[in-house]
Structure formats: C-alpha cells, structure tokens
Enzyme design. Structure first.
Site, mmCIF file in Angstrom:
data_model
loop_
_atom_site.group_PDB
_atom_site.id
_atom_site.type_symbol
_atom_site.label_atom_id
_atom_site.label_comp_id
_atom_site.label_asym_id
_atom_site.label_seq_id
_atom_site.Cartn_x
_atom_site.Cartn_y
_atom_site.Cartn_z
ATOM 1 N N HIS A 115 29.356 12.363 86.973
ATOM 2 C CA HIS A 115 30.436 13.331 86.761
ATOM 3 C C HIS A 115 31.729 12.625 86.374
ATOM 4 O O HIS A 115 31.890 11.432 86.607
ATOM 5 C CB HIS A 115 30.680 14.148 88.035
ATOM 6 C CG HIS A 115 29.513 14.975 88.425
ATOM 7 N ND1 HIS A 115 28.470 14.486 89.158
ATOM 8 C CD2 HIS A 115 29.210 16.267 88.176
ATOM 9 C CE1 HIS A 115 27.570 15.436 89.346
ATOM 10 N NE2 HIS A 115 28.003 16.534 88.763
ATOM 11 N N ALA A 146 39.440 39.112 87.443
ATOM 12 C CA ALA A 146 38.036 39.002 87.840
ATOM 13 C C ALA A 146 37.236 38.134 86.879
ATOM 14 O O ALA A 146 37.466 38.130 85.675
ATOM 15 C CB ALA A 146 37.416 40.398 87.913
ATOM 16 N N ALA A 193 41.068 38.995 83.103
ATOM 17 C CA ALA A 193 39.663 38.987 83.510
ATOM 18 C C ALA A 193 38.786 38.375 82.430
ATOM 19 O O ALA A 193 38.986 38.607 81.236
ATOM 20 C CB ALA A 193 39.203 40.407 83.812
#
Length: 190
Positions: free
Chosen positions: A120, A144, A162
């Site tokens: 990573h 959201a 969102a």
C-alpha cells in the site's frame, strides 16, 4: 509460551469482536447510540464531545482516527484508516449514510509482482502540526454514499454532494459534485 498466550487470548478476542459487531448493528436509538459511543471512545485515537454514531457505522485501525466535537456519522459510514498516516475529522461535521473513507491505496505499478503482494501507499497531508492521509476540516457536510480517498483534504465549510468521489484538495467553502468530485461553487458567493 506464545502458543499458550494465543490459546488463552483467542476466546477473549473473539468475544470482543462479537460484542463489537452487535454494538455496531444495534438499532438506532438511545441504547444503541450510547453503546456505540462507548465502543468508539474506548477504541479510537481521539473522540470529542457530542459524537452521534448511527447503526452500521464502522472503522478499522482506530489508533489512526481522530474525530472532534459535534460530529454526526450516518448509517453504514465506513472509516478505513489502515496503511496510512490517519484520518482527521474536525468539529461540526455531518457525514451521511453509506459514505466510505479509505486513507490508504493499493500499489499496482510493478508489473512483475502480483497486485496482492505490492502493498500500500498513502498521501501525506500536513495539518495542525501532524500528518494525515485524509483531512476533513470543521463545518463540513458530506452527502450520502460519498467516497473519500487518500490525499483528500476538504476545507472548512465545504459541502460534498451525494455520490461524489473525492481524492484531492477541496478549498474552503466549496460546493463539490460528481465523479471525480469537482468544485461547482463557493458558499461565500451564494
């Protein structure tokens, strides 16, 4: 000796994981909220006052997560801080249902090594005399199902619509939409 310690500790670890799963998914309400708050306060690096944690909200690598005062985490918010410098969430932040925060990235640049073995990487953001991989400053509203990736620094007072995907620096008071997230306005100029 190590095997004996593992055998003794393993049942306690499994019981804690079961407790954590039950608390995480306990229905919203007074009891569920209080249990989740206690769990997060015992686990996270820093938790401020007036944190609201809805059902399904979860974290990984709690020692790399800092959450300040007056923060709301909606249902099923996921904060994954592994393989990074950490996640910082400021004061008066609202994060809506289904938002996913991931502060580390998988490497994939070595064609001679299988992807699952490449490890990573993460961004480094200098903020408040510390280094983080994701920074969400004060007074931010995240809609959201937003995806926030390593290298994201959301400036104070910003609104992220969102479904946006964010992986860069967002200036203060920005209004952001889309995938990739782009600034479409500034709250100070409305």
């Amino acid at each position: 000796m190590k095997i004996i310690k593992k055998l003794i500790l393993r049942p306690f670890i499994e019981l804690f994981n079961l407790f954590k799963k039950l608390v995480t998914h306990f229905p919203d309400g007074t009891i569920g909220s209080k249990f989740r708050l206690v769990l997060w306060k015992l686990s996270l690096s820093k938790v401020g006052k007036n944190l609201t944690i809805s059902s399904g909200a979860q974290y990984s690598y709690p020692n790399l997560i800092e959450i300040n005062n007056n923060v709301i985490l909606g249902n099923n918010v996921s904060i994954h801080a592994g393989d990074s410098k950490g996640v910082y969430i400021g004061n008066y932040v609202a994060i809506a249902d289904g938002t996913y925060i991931r502060s580390g990235n998988h490497k994939f640049d070595d064609l001679n090594t299988k992807i699952i073995y490449q490890g990573h990487s993460c961004a480094e953001i200098d903020f408040n005399f510390n280094k983080y991989s994701v920074v969400i400053e004060d007074d931010v509203w995240i809609g959201a199902r937003v995806i926030i990736l390593s290298g994201t620094h959301i400036g104070k007072g910003s609104v992220i619509s969102a479904g946006s995907v964010i992986s860069n620096i967002i200036p203060p008071y920005s209004i952001v939409v889309g995938n990739p997230g782009r600034v479409v306005g500034n709250r100070k100029m409305l």
